[in-house]
Every structure is written in C-alpha cells, then in structure tokens.
Design an enzyme around this catalytic site. Structure first.
Site, PDB file in Angstrom:
ATOM      1  N   ASN A   5      10.247   7.410   2.872  1.00 39.54           N
ATOM      2  CA  ASN A   5      10.153   6.029   3.337  1.00 39.54           C
ATOM      3  C   ASN A   5      11.140   5.212   2.511  1.00 39.54           C
ATOM      4  O   ASN A   5      10.885   4.914   1.352  1.00 39.54           O
ATOM      5  CB  ASN A   5       8.709   5.539   3.133  1.00 39.54           C
ATOM      6  N   LYS A  21      11.972   2.221   2.849  1.00 34.19           N
ATOM      7  CA  LYS A  21      11.594   0.803   2.758  1.00 34.19           C
ATOM      8  C   LYS A  21      12.810  -0.084   3.056  1.00 34.19           C
ATOM      9  O   LYS A  21      13.662   0.315   3.846  1.00 34.19           O
ATOM     10  CB  LYS A  21      10.955   0.502   1.395  1.00 34.19           C
ATOM     11  N   HIS A  49       1.467   0.899   6.893  1.00 32.67           N
ATOM     12  CA  HIS A  49       1.771   1.041   5.462  1.00 32.67           C
ATOM     13  C   HIS A  49       1.123  -0.126   4.710  1.00 32.67           C
ATOM     14  O   HIS A  49       1.073  -1.246   5.225  1.00 32.67           O
ATOM     15  CB  HIS A  49       3.285   1.043   5.246  1.00 32.67           C
ATOM     16  N   GLU A  57       2.139  -1.976   2.453  1.00 30.58           N
ATOM     17  CA  GLU A  57       2.990  -3.157   2.276  1.00 30.58           C
ATOM     18  C   GLU A  57       2.988  -4.029   3.527  1.00 30.58           C
ATOM     19  O   GLU A  57       3.103  -5.250   3.448  1.00 30.58           O
ATOM     20  CB  GLU A  57       4.417  -2.717   1.888  1.00 30.58           C
ATOM     21  N   GLU A  95      -2.413   6.877   0.866  1.00 32.83           N
ATOM     22  CA  GLU A  95      -1.602   6.246  -0.175  1.00 32.83           C
ATOM     23  C   GLU A  95      -2.443   5.220  -0.937  1.00 32.83           C
ATOM     24  O   GLU A  95      -2.614   4.086  -0.469  1.00 32.83           O
ATOM     25  CB  GLU A  95      -0.396   5.533   0.449  1.00 32.83           C
ATOM     26  N   GLY A 139       4.720   3.030  -6.064  1.00 34.54           N
ATOM     27  CA  GLY A 139       5.791   2.429  -6.853  1.00 34.54           C
ATOM     28  C   GLY A 139       5.423   2.126  -8.294  1.00 34.54           C
ATOM     29  O   GLY A 139       6.135   1.385  -8.965  1.00 34.54           O
ATOM     30  N   SER A 192       4.022   7.417  -5.729  1.00 37.79           N
ATOM     31  CA  SER A 192       4.672   7.933  -6.944  1.00 37.79           C
ATOM     32  C   SER A 192       4.877   9.447  -6.953  1.00 37.79           C
ATOM     33  O   SER A 192       4.828  10.076  -8.009  1.00 37.79           O
ATOM     34  CB  SER A 192       3.906   7.468  -8.196  1.00 37.79           C
TER      35      SER A 192
END
Ligand code: PGA
Length: 251
Positions: free
Chosen positions: A12, A14, A100, A102, A170, A176, A214
C-alpha cells in the site's frame, strides 16, 4: 507444511509517488517478481490512483498485480474527486483496498460505507481487500476481538465467497509505528476473524487473511508464520523494492 490458501503480499503505497520514482519502484518490484517466477504466492502493489495505469503498464507480463487504495461505491455520477471501482479496473487494477483505517479516520468511512465499496469492487470485477483493526484504546480496554467482530459484521457484504474476498487485519496502533502485536496476538485475532467470517459465509476457511502494521523484511517470516496469516498488507516497507521483495520471500 503446505499452505492451502495462496499467500498475498500487498503493498500500500498510500499518498506517495510521482511518475518517475513510482515507475522505477514498480519496475524493480516487477523484475523481482518475474525473476522469482512465484506460482505459490501473489504480489500486489496499490499505488495512488494517478499512477495505477502507468504502474499496471510497467507490471504487465511480470505477474505483479496492481490495485487501488480506495473506490467510491457508485459506478459513476456527480461525485467530484472520487474514483469508481470500474475506473480502477479500466486503468488495469485487479484489487482494491477498502476501509483502510486512514480512510475510516480521515474520511469518516463507516462499516456500511466500506461494505458498499466492497460490493462496488465485485460489481467492477475487482477483489476487495477489506481492512479492519482496533485502536490502542480499544486494545488496552480489552475490546480487540469485539471490535473486529463488529467491523467484520458491518463491512463484509452478504453473499461473500472466499474467491471474492480478502480481509486485512491492521491494528491501528501498529500502522507506521514500528510496533507490532506478538505472534500469539496476531494468531488470536486471525482465528477470531475466521470464526466470525464462518458465521457470515459458507467457505470462510478459504478466505485469505492478511496481517498489516509495521511489516518489514526482518519481522515478516515470524508474522507470516503465525496461525491463520495468509499474507501481509505492507505500507512503508513497500516503498522499497528490495524490502518488499524480502517480505515476499519470507512467506
Ligand atoms: P505500515 O502500513 O506497513 O507502514 O505500518 C500498513 C498499512 O497501513 O497498510
């Protein structure tokens, strides 16, 4: 032990990549995939929408798959700035990430919206990768499994079949941050996800469950060996071809 579900390693990207560096990255990953000649695992990269077509061109013939990071639930219409699943398919995508964390936090995407997007992916002939995961507060409050269950029940459309669904677990706090759950925690979450999927569909044992948060070359072997883990959704480490390929090799 032979795996019954073909692992999927998905990158991904992003909101990263301009044409020149993104194409160089795509070409390096595609060359690695082509050279490895894997038939026992799938590799996918999900670039920003502006680059899907170019990356699909660069990946052509290599075996590397290309996906989108999001899509609108509708096929077309007055939705300024949005991109439909059909448009991603038209640009050369085979997969699309939906829900996702985010997007759930930045854009207020609810489980119902995510479910509609997964249905849109089917309508366009794309494989949806439905993302779920708990926040740190939810984990610390002992609510992880309950949160995953609620998200799954709300986000996975009725009529799901293993051949048309990928789920990515996730944990929000692992994305991250360099932090990951323990292998036992990942296995427990995935076992629970598969159990809940069993109440929603008839062939839940065939659904691929990815772990994301991660993942890097150095921890991939351990995480990918955890029970019920059928691949990884990789953010930061997917922006480096050697690192991303190292994760794929660790399967
Ligand atoms: P990360 O991101 O690998 O950088 O933690 C994973 C993701 O958000 O999909």
């Amino acid at each position: 032990m032979a795996r019954t579900r073909r692992p999927l390693i998905a990158g991904n990207w992003k909101m990263n990549g301009l044409t020149s560096d993104a194409l160089a990255l795509a070409k390096d990953v595609a060359a690695g995939v082509s050279q490895a000649g894997w038939t026992d695992r799938e590799l996918l990269v999900c670039p920003p929408a502006t680059l899907v077509m170019a990356v699909a061109g660069a990946a052509k013939g290599s075996g590397l798959l290309v996906g989108g990071q999001n899509c609108h639930a509708k096929a077309n219409g007055a939705h300024t700035g949005d991109i439909s699943a059909e448009m991603l398919k038209d640009a050369g995508a085979s997969h699309v990430i939906v829900g996702h964390s985010e997007r759930r936090s930045d854009c207020g995407e609810t489980d119902a919206i995510v479910r509609a997007k997964a249905q849109a992916a089917w309508r366009a002939g794309l494989m949806p990768i439905v993302c779920i995961g708990e926040t740190l507060a939810e984990r610390e409050g002992g609510k992880t499994l309950a949160v995953l269950e609620t998200q799954l029940k709300g986000s996975v459309p009725a009529g799901s079949m293993a051949a048309k669904l990928v789920v990515a677990y996730e944990p929000v706090w692992a994305i991250g941050t360099g932090k990951t759950p323990t292998v036992d925690e990942v296995a427990a979450a995935h076992a629970h996800i598969r159990k809940v999927l069993g109440s929603l569909m008839s062939d839940a044992s065939g659904v691929r469950l990815l772990y994301g948060g991660s993942v890097k070359g150095s921890n991939a072997a351990e995480l990918l060996a955890a029970g019920d883990v059928d691949g990884a959704l990789v953010g930061g480490a997917s922006l480096n071809a050697a690192e991303f390929l190292a994760i794929a090799k660790a399967v």
